[in-house]
Scaffold this motif. Sequence first.
Motif, short mmCIF file in Angstrom:
data_model
loop_
_atom_site.label_atom_id
_atom_site.label_comp_id
_atom_site.label_asym_id
_atom_site.label_seq_id
_atom_site.Cartn_x
_atom_site.Cartn_y
_atom_site.Cartn_z
N ALA A 1 0.66 -1.24 -0.07
CA ALA A 1 -0.02 0.04 -0.12
C ALA A 1 0.80 1.33 -0.03
CB ALA A 1 -0.96 0.09 1.32
N THR A 2 1.90 1.10 -0.81
CA THR A 2 2.61 2.60 -0.82
C THR A 2 1.93 3.35 -2.18
OG1 THR A 2 4.30 1.24 -2.11
CG2 THR A 2 4.70 1.91 0.35
N LEU A 3 1.87 2.40 -3.22
CA LEU A 3 1.30 3.26 -4.49
C LEU A 3 -0.04 2.67 -4.80
CD1 LEU A 3 4.51 2.67 -6.73
CD2 LEU A 3 3.47 4.70 -5.82
N VAL A 4 -0.69 3.77 -5.43
CA VAL A 4 -2.02 3.44 -6.08
C VAL A 4 -1.83 3.63 -7.51
CG1 VAL A 4 -2.97 5.40 -5.17
CG2 VAL A 4 -4.59 3.73 -5.89
N PHE A 5 -2.22 2.91 -8.44
CA PHE A 5 -2.30 3.15 -9.88
C PHE A 5 -3.99 3.25 -10.03
CE2 PHE A 5 0.97 0.16 -9.12
CZ PHE A 5 1.89 0.68 -9.75
N VAL A 6 -3.92 4.58 -10.38
CA VAL A 6 -5.34 5.32 -11.03
C VAL A 6 -5.46 5.56 -12.35
CG1 VAL A 6 -7.06 6.98 -10.29
CG2 VAL A 6 -5.36 6.37 -8.75
N PRO A 7 -6.47 4.93 -13.05
CA PRO A 7 -6.60 5.42 -14.51
C PRO A 7 -7.31 6.83 -14.54
CG PRO A 7 -8.23 3.49 -13.91
CD PRO A 7 -7.49 4.07 -12.57
N CYS A 8 -6.39 7.74 -15.19
CA CYS A 8 -7.05 9.00 -15.54
C CYS A 8 -7.03 9.28 -16.84
CB CYS A 8 -5.77 10.05 -14.95
SG CYS A 8 -5.56 9.89 -12.87
N MET A 9 -8.30 9.15 -17.43
CA MET A 9 -8.28 9.34 -18.92
C MET A 9 -7.70 8.24 -19.73
SD MET A 9 -10.84 11.22 -18.39
CE MET A 9 -11.42 11.75 -20.10
N ARG A 10 -6.71 9.06 -20.35
CA ARG A 10 -5.77 8.09 -21.39
C ARG A 10 -4.54 7.38 -20.67
NH1 ARG A 10 -7.48 11.91 -25.25
NH2 ARG A 10 -5.72 13.01 -25.14
N SER A 11 -4.44 8.01 -19.53
CA SER A 11 -3.10 7.35 -18.94
C SER A 11 -3.32 6.74 -17.46
CB SER A 11 -2.02 8.60 -18.62
OG SER A 11 -2.66 9.48 -17.86
N VAL A 12 -2.48 6.22 -16.98
CA VAL A 12 -2.37 5.70 -15.83
C VAL A 12 -1.55 6.55 -14.89
CG1 VAL A 12 -2.12 3.45 -14.29
CG2 VAL A 12 -3.23 3.25 -16.63
N LYS A 13 -1.89 6.75 -13.59
CA LYS A 13 -1.08 7.58 -12.68
C LYS A 13 -0.51 6.88 -11.68
CE LYS A 13 -2.03 12.16 -14.41
NZ LYS A 13 -2.88 13.20 -14.25
N ALA A 14 0.49 6.70 -11.24
CA ALA A 14 0.98 5.87 -10.06
C ALA A 14 1.14 7.05 -8.86
CB ALA A 14 2.21 5.30 -10.40
N PHE A 15 0.39 6.89 -7.91
CA PHE A 15 0.27 7.95 -6.73
C PHE A 15 1.00 7.32 -5.48
CE2 PHE A 15 -3.31 9.72 -9.33
CZ PHE A 15 -2.79 10.92 -9.41
N ASP A 16 1.87 8.09 -4.68
CA ASP A 16 2.29 7.66 -3.48
C ASP A 16 0.92 7.72 -2.58
OD1 ASP A 16 4.61 7.46 -1.62
OD2 ASP A 16 3.06 8.47 -0.50
N MET A 17 0.69 6.85 -1.96
CA MET A 17 -0.62 6.41 -1.22
C MET A 17 -0.77 7.68 -0.09
SD MET A 17 -3.30 4.04 -0.96
CE MET A 17 -2.94 2.60 -0.68
N TRP A 18 0.49 8.01 0.65
CA TRP A 18 0.24 8.81 1.88
C TRP A 18 0.44 10.24 1.62
CZ3 TRP A 18 -2.26 5.55 4.08
CH2 TRP A 18 -1.93 4.10 4.06
N SER A 19 1.05 10.50 0.44
CA SER A 19 1.56 12.00 0.30
C SER A 19 0.73 12.42 -1.18
CB SER A 19 2.87 12.12 -0.07
OG SER A 19 3.24 11.58 -1.43
N GLY A 20 0.14 11.26 -1.78
CA GLY A 20 -0.66 11.91 -3.02
C GLY A 20 -0.06 12.36 -3.95
N ASN A 21 1.39 12.33 -3.96
CA ASN A 21 2.28 12.74 -5.24
C ASN A 21 2.39 11.83 -6.14
OD1 ASN A 21 3.29 15.11 -3.70
ND2 ASN A 21 4.92 14.08 -2.73
N MET A 22 2.45 12.43 -7.48
CA MET A 22 2.50 11.46 -8.51
C MET A 22 3.93 10.96 -8.66
SD MET A 22 0.79 12.12 -12.40
CE MET A 22 2.37 12.85 -12.99
N LYS A 23 3.89 9.52 -8.72
CA LYS A 23 5.29 9.04 -9.02
C LYS A 23 5.65 8.84 -10.35
CE LYS A 23 6.52 8.44 -4.69
NZ LYS A 23 7.81 9.26 -3.94
N SER A 24 4.79 8.38 -11.14
CA SER A 24 4.74 8.21 -12.55
C SER A 24 3.65 8.19 -13.19
CB SER A 24 5.54 6.90 -12.61
OG SER A 24 4.89 5.75 -12.42
N ILE A 25 3.84 8.62 -14.42
CA ILE A 25 2.66 8.67 -15.27
C ILE A 25 2.76 7.47 -16.50
CG2 ILE A 25 3.47 10.44 -16.67
CD1 ILE A 25 0.29 11.37 -16.76
#
Lengths: 648, 441
Positions: free
Chosen positions: B363-387
């Motif tokens: 549970a460190t990263l969450v992968f969220v489908p954002c329109m045409r891309s998938v964004k990987a967020f840090d679960m606790w800070s909300g920062n985007m790690k990669s797109i």
Amino acid sequence: MGTDKGGHGKGTKLVSLIEKATNTTAPEVDPRLLKAIKTVVRYSDSELRFANQTLMDLMKCDHSQVRYLALLIIDELFMRSKLFRTIVVENLDQLLSLSVGFRRNSPLPDPPAVASVLRSKAIEFLEKWNVTFGVHYRQLRLGYDYLKNTLRLQFPNIQANVERVQQERRERERRSKEILLSKYESLKDNSSSIKGGILSTMDEIDECLEILHAKQDSVSDYILDSEELGDFRSLELQQLRLEALKEGEKVYENNDNMVVFDTLRELYKLLITKYLVSIQEWIAVLVRVELVDNSFKDSILKEFIDIRNRMKSVKNKCEEAGCSLLNSSKHEEEDFWEEGNVVSMEMSSSAPDNKNKHLDVASTSHKMNNDNLGLHNKESNGSHTRLLPQGHEVESNLQRSELIAEAPVVRWSSYLDNWGSNRVFMANQRGLELDSHWGRVDDDAVIPADKIAKLNVHAMPYEEKEIEIQPCLAPLRKGGLCQRRDLKVCPFHGPIIPRDDEGWPLNQSSSEDMNMDLRTDLVEQLAKQAVKNVRERDQEVVKKREIDKRTFKRAKLAKIREHNEAVLRDAALASTSGSAILGEDGEVEDKLSARDKKQSLASMLRKKVTPKDRIAQKLLSSWARVTVDRQHMSCEDAKYREAFPNQW
Amino acid sequence: MHVWKEIRDREGGKVHSHCFAKRIKSNRISQLELSNQKDIVSPHKGAINSLQIDSTEGRYLLSAASDASVAVFDLQRPAVYQPISKHSSLFLLDKHHRHAHKFSVSSAIWYPIDTGLFVTASYDHHINVWDTNTIQVVVNFKMPGKVHRAAMSNLSTSHMLIAAATEDVQVRLCDIASGAFAHTLLDGVMTVEWSNSSEWVLVTGGCDGAIRFWDIRRAGCFLVLDQSRTQLGRRPPVLKGSMMTKSKALSLQDSSTKSRAAQKKHANGSGSKQLPIGRVPSKGPMKQRLHPGMLSTQDRATAHYGAVTGLKVTEDGMYLLSAGSDSRLRLWDVQSGCDTLVNFETVRLQINKPLQFATTQDATLVFVPCMRSVKAFDMWSGNMKSILRGHYECVNSCWFNQQDQELYTGGNDRQILVWAPARSIADEMDGPAEDQDNWSS
């Protein structure tokens, strides 16, 4: 990001290069600029990244032409650099949406013509990239698959097309092979009959020839016997004699051997038209056919070649014996013809000069003119010499000829009668009796020589020296050379330059100065250059002045137009006539002329004003609509009043 | 080099093996990129709605598409090896199949215990349970409306219930064992998720923006998340927290202490309390929205403005991630029921379809489908790690394979993409002909 920032300092050159390359209306990127971009980009990764960024920014530009040129550059770099590929591929969907325009909310920008080219080019590039690098980049495969299978865009399918063409060619080859094979099989079956037919024909020919020669032999033997070889010492004479003998050996057709000749001709015809052709075909088939077992093929090929050679020798023999295919076909009619031909040929050969002259005269009127002129010159020269003072005749012939060369050519007329004389004319002593003349007649009245000279001043119309105008001589597409005679520029082939027999320009530099300079020395050249420079400067000054004048004039015109417009506007306000529209029209025209002047990226975006637009503008203007409405209303009103005159 | 050092430390006992594995995994996860070596050949002709890999072997990928087709892929044995390993479907259930769905299949899930069964839910109002080996429908449930999502509990030992989120206001619990509707809960539901901490707790996200927690043994929900109740950080301060929970769950205190998220152990204990099978809801669906045991003010609470489109409970069951049609992503502390105020930098989320997002195991990263891309967020800070860019149309679903650290995404462009850790140079050597620079001159 850090690298990008680092690239900012270095990349200014690159940016300017790329922007220069994309800021044209040309359908291609300037190859020199492209090369420059490539060399700059090649030596550092940061430059490459920067180039990618710049190009992607340009791809977002709201102009299809810019996008198109940027795409061309991207393709160039993509095909070359791995790093560039990896960078581009990361944002491939963006690049594709900007170049193919498949997203509905972001279609390709204007101008539409270029946009369609851009789309097709982008699709073509994607296919090329996918074929070449698809294995390495999943994104490329994805993009290709998406456009092809989901959006169902039409790809040019270059590779598939090439494959199909190859397949077709293979098919054709296979079919021709089959045909060859079947032919070969049939040949195998009836080769003996073919051979038999040919051989029997040739045997018959041989027999015919033998009969002919047997008859002739007696005669030639007689000749050989009667003369001795020893008499002919010299080689030439021997040669002559041999030839004569050979000629004697030739068999000529006469009443005795006419039957033999006829059969010979028949057989010969058969041989040439049927057998020779067929055997050539069979040999071709044998050569081209491919078999597993070649033994039979080889043997039969050998036989056929032998037969062909024999046929050729027989044919030669026949021809020696005096029958040819043409003669045998229509012998008698052609005899007449030939005679007639011969006569005409002789005629022409007997009087070649006449004809040539005639031809010349007919072909070039210029020459005739020249000739006439020449004749005239001679005449006048003759008269000249007659009239020359006596003293000149004493001088040497050389000097005379020099003088003649120098002397002006003058047309003959009566004034030449008193050329160079300074006689005085008696005015009233011309053998005319003057009766019943009231006045006193002065018999000694004299017209002084200078007056005479004045009266006798010779007038001569200026005749332009006729020069022969060179034909253009540029090669034509249908063959031959262009025969147009123009002074400087042929309307079809441009400036007239010296060309060789095939129509290629002789010297590529084609500068006239160079031609002349070959002969003149350096000093002259320098002098010429100096003169030229001065002239150019003068011209420039003149041009400048002209431009100044023109701008001044234009300013004046603009002022006048402004004034006119103001007046018209006032008039329009005062009375609703069409004058307001006139003013608008003027503006439109102004715009039009401005557009014609310069072709730029912005001008590509501007819509063409079609006649329809102009008419629409006139018809749909608010003023027109209002008037139409009013007109309509009043019409209806009038109708109503007429229809119901009692109601108002 | 880094890896060798770690291995040496591990051998020397400096690093705990668990810690070592975790480090390696997180390192790999941070390098996710579009895999060039693994292609999934999608046989679907419509948008991919859901993806799931079985939890027993981590080998079979189940995909459901809007062209009413369902496919299963073997992720470990490709059909074609060279030059790129291509995984084509083991079988495809499309409209030609006798029992196939008529309309878009909204979700397909594996039976959590083994791969012998899988469940598909469709817009044609049906939920089918399939036998994987014979590819035949075993049980068929007719629902009152379109089924948006179906879910089965990973933990359940005592029940075999499929929770179905339908267009209708009710959440239905379908019992595979008996083939009957076990239970009906009242809500208009877009998405549904079972708790990872208790087999009895079900979370539903409604079209009205409410996220409700249900104890399936009882009528009514026991918790509605309220976006106005927030806390900073992962846990509320001890004092306040205990007070809040007390006040909130006052009425529930006696009967459902076991449903408390953190108290996992109680699940077994409550097994003795048997499920009231076939219980008919006493009230009509639209009669009353007020749930028993809830104050009306609490019942009106919303977690999102607009519909809740996606729910995901973390592996440990302590936190809940939710996505709404307001393009927000919220992380909820399940125990306190508070929004943890993590700001995820989403730009835009797809709003008209249920989203399926994935979390890593720790549970460190969450992968969220954002329109045409998938964004990987840090679960606790909300920062985007990669797109992760690769899809040409909107992405609907993600599934993270914990075993191989691979991410699978499916989108409207009919593609299933594999995102794998970047391969080392040594691996690339045996690939197809090398890709090189090709400068002229």
